[in-house]
Design a protein around this motif. Structure first.
Motif, short mmCIF file in Angstrom:
data_model
loop_
_atom_site.label_atom_id
_atom_site.label_comp_id
_atom_site.label_asym_id
_atom_site.label_seq_id
_atom_site.Cartn_x
_atom_site.Cartn_y
_atom_site.Cartn_z
N SER A 467 0.68 -1.21 -0.11
CA SER A 467 -0.15 -0.01 0.19
C SER A 467 0.79 1.36 0.15
O SER A 467 0.38 2.51 -0.05
N ARG A 468 2.19 0.95 0.11
CA ARG A 468 3.10 2.17 0.01
C ARG A 468 3.80 2.22 -1.27
O ARG A 468 3.67 1.39 -2.31
N LYS A 507 -11.46 -5.23 8.11
CA LYS A 507 -11.68 -3.79 8.10
C LYS A 507 -12.31 -3.45 6.69
O LYS A 507 -13.33 -2.72 6.76
N PRO A 508 -12.19 -4.17 5.73
CA PRO A 508 -12.92 -4.00 4.20
C PRO A 508 -14.37 -4.29 4.50
O PRO A 508 -15.34 -3.25 4.35
N ARG A 545 -9.20 -0.28 -2.66
CA ARG A 545 -9.87 0.02 -1.50
C ARG A 545 -9.38 -1.01 -0.41
O ARG A 545 -9.30 -0.76 0.76
N THR A 546 -9.55 -2.31 -0.69
CA THR A 546 -9.47 -3.47 0.24
C THR A 546 -8.03 -3.28 0.78
O THR A 546 -7.87 -3.37 2.11
N LEU A 547 -6.93 -3.22 0.00
CA LEU A 547 -5.63 -3.23 0.69
C LEU A 547 -5.39 -1.92 1.61
O LEU A 547 -4.72 -1.85 2.51
N ALA A 548 -5.93 -0.88 0.94
CA ALA A 548 -5.90 0.37 1.79
C ALA A 548 -6.56 0.31 3.26
O ALA A 548 -6.04 0.94 4.17
N GLY A 552 -4.85 0.12 6.91
CA GLY A 552 -5.22 1.47 7.55
C GLY A 552 -4.54 2.50 6.85
O GLY A 552 -4.39 3.72 7.62
N LYS A 553 -4.49 2.78 5.58
CA LYS A 553 -3.85 4.04 4.91
C LYS A 553 -4.94 4.63 4.32
O LYS A 553 -6.16 4.16 4.02
#
Length: 553
Positions: A467-468, A507-508, A545-548, A552-553
């Motif tokens: 995510s970075r 979280k997703p 969006r899932t990975l973010a 927690g990004k």
């Protein structure tokens, strides 16, 4: 070859590598971590893989390259269904191989694993490779679904490798393909062939995923492609204001694709198979859930909406799963011939009614006739119903229609209900890879060769911190045995990579759950548009969006 302007431009795109892989090959060192254990069934997995179990995870970092210098002849195989970015895995592997030693050779086995068994191959060169950089599809060498699992196949593979002087094989595939890679790696080690086997994680379904594999390649591009199409339909839906669109998306065993598209597009309804199973929802309950949204929107004058459905959802409905099992038994062996000999659907329906239990027949009877007949289409190789052939988007559109007719007859519903149905599957499997997938896949291939160069066997090419920005990605590898567990397959206990399903406490899903009631009633559509290749970084290099959400990004 006639090239589109986009294809010409994509050829010129230079994929980004993780920071530690941007150093010269001579400055890439390896760091070993702790010994690993399998995700479950540790004793059984260790017993089955004595030569490849318990190895450490590794990461690459800047430092002195201590690998043994030798000529490498590497074979590469594309296995299973297509996923955007596969060509870049091959090009990353090729570039790392040639950067290490110009004399190194990359051999592509055609048509999937069967190409290795049949010795059907091509030797890559610069000219051939350059035709496929940053492009979608697997047409560089083709793919296939042959499983490498028998002693005879392993013996033939060993002879083919010996003939070509192959030192390593890279298998690019999903959970089943990487399970095969793990078994092949163990065979090669046990028989001291000197051939290493490395896997790469591919599947648009997103179910090859765990604490080490943050995302499988192709998922980013496929979900962006589907989200563009769903967004287009949402825009049309909001323009015409007269249809409810039922859209099925790929995802046989897991709902990652459907969930990501819902997070991107905010449709009125999105079914999540894992939730259906956890709540033991019936077909009737699901139809009522959707019908409630239709009724509430109609009360606001909105006789339109969008429903997203994962491909395999009906398998997660307990009553439907039980029906499928009974049908499989009903048509077992010679009974299938007796059924197929019947000429009319009336005769076949009587045969079915006589053979099913009262409970199963009650479920079967509420299905639209077209869906009933789909349950008796051609069997799979094991004689079972091919659930993927069931048009569940049409099934739920019809079931909701029946619910609304009953409500209208009872005087509780006065709105209009007209439907359109869609299935988005092949549209996403061979799309031009997004910048993310182009970068990620190139990194996976480049990284796979570093694992080969350092002598690792039975490892999966691993790139994390995704995510970075790519500069901050971490490259390395993990033993495939770490992902293994024992499952019952076709009456036998088999070592397989554990599929990752949508986590209902993740979280997703929690974000989706917190917003879906609002989306169900309000017109909250978002329109992702086409995959962006050029423009501001904050547009072009977005992750899913899932990975973010997960990171927690």
């Amino acid at each position: 070859m006639n090239l589109s302007p986009l294809q010409k431009a994509r050829y010129e795109y230079v994929p980004k590598l993780p920071g530690m892989l941007r150093h010269g090959i001579a400055e890439i060192a390896v760091k070993k971590g702790e010994a690993t254990t399998s995700v479950a069934d540790q004793e059984k997995i260790a017993e089955l893989f004595p030569n490849t179990y318990g190895e450490p995870e590794v990461t690459f970092e800047k430092g002195q390259n201590t690998s043994v210098v030798k000529k490498q002849v590497v074979g590469v195989i594309l296995s299973g269904g297509q996923a955007p970015g596969g060509h870049n895995v091959v090009s990353g592997l090729y570039d790392a191989l040639k950067a290490t030693n110009k004399e190194n050779v990359l051999i592509g086995f055609k048509g999937g694993p069967s190409g290795l068994i049949e010795d059907n191959f091509i030797v890559f060169d610069d000219e051939y490779m350059d035709q496929y950089r940053n492009t979608g599809g697997f047409d560089i060498i083709g793919s296939g679904r042959t499983k490498l699992e028998t002693e005879e196949q392993f013996q033939i593979a060993t002879e083919v490798c010996k003939k070509h002087g192959i030192t390593a094989i890279v298998i690019i595939g999903g959970d089943d393909s990487n399970t095969n890679a793990c078994v092949l790696a163990e065979y090669m080690a046990a028989h001291k062939t000197g051939v290493q086997v490395i896997g790469c994680p591919k599947t648009i379904d997103g179910d090859l995923k765990n604490e080490d594999i943050e995302i499988s390649f192709g998922f980013d591009t496929a979900t962006k492609t589907y989200s563009e199409l769903i967004g287009n339909i949402e825009r049309d839906c909001n323009s015409a204001k007269k249809y409810w669109h039922f859209i099925k998306v790929m995802g046989r065993s897991a709902s990652h694709v459907a969930l990501e598209c819902a997070l991107e597009c905010q449709p009125n309804i999105c079914l999540i198979s894992e939730e259906v199973k956890a709540k033991k929802q019936s077909l009737s309950e699901i139809a009522d859930y959707i019908a409630d949204a239709v009724e509430k929107r109609a009360a606001n004058g909105n006789n339109f909406g969008v429903v997203v459905i994962p491909e395999g959802v009906v398998e997660f409905v307990p009553e439907f799963s039980a029906l499928i099992n009974e049908i499989n038994e009903l048509l077992a062996g010679s009974k299938a011939d007796a059924f197929n000999a019947l000429e009319s659907w009336t005769e076949k329906y009587a045969f079915i009614e006589k053979g099913l239990s009262k409970e199963a027949m009650a479920v079967f009877a509420i299905l639209p006739q077209a869906i009933q007949q789909q349950l008796f289409l051609e069997r799979d190789p094991h004689g079972n119903v091919q659930v993927s052939l069931i048009e569940s988007e049409k099934l739920f559109a019809a079931l909701v229609g029946d619910k609304l007719k009953a409500r209208k007859a009872a005087g509780t519903y006065t709105g209009k209900y007209a439907t359109q149905t869609h299935f988005f599957g092949y549209e996403g499997r061979c799309a031009f890879p997004s910048n993310f997938d182009a970068d990620y896949c190139y990194s996976l291939g480049y990284n796979a060769f570093m694992l080969i160069q350092y002598g690792f066997n039975g490892y999966l090419s691993k790139v994390s911190n995704l995510s970075r920005p790519a500069e901050e990605w971490v490259a390395g590898g993990m033993p495939i045995t770490k992902m293994m567990n024992i499952e019952r397959r076709h009456g036998e206990d088999k070592p397989v990579i554990k599929k990752a399903l949508v986590e209902l406490d993740g979280k997703p899903f929690k974000y989706f759950e917190a917003h879906r009631d609002e989306w169900a009633v309000e017109t909250s559509y978002t329109f992702p548009g086409a995959i962006q290749y050029y423009g501001p970084t904050e547009v072009c290099d977005l992750t899913t969006r899932t990975l973010a959400l997960e990171q927690g990004k």
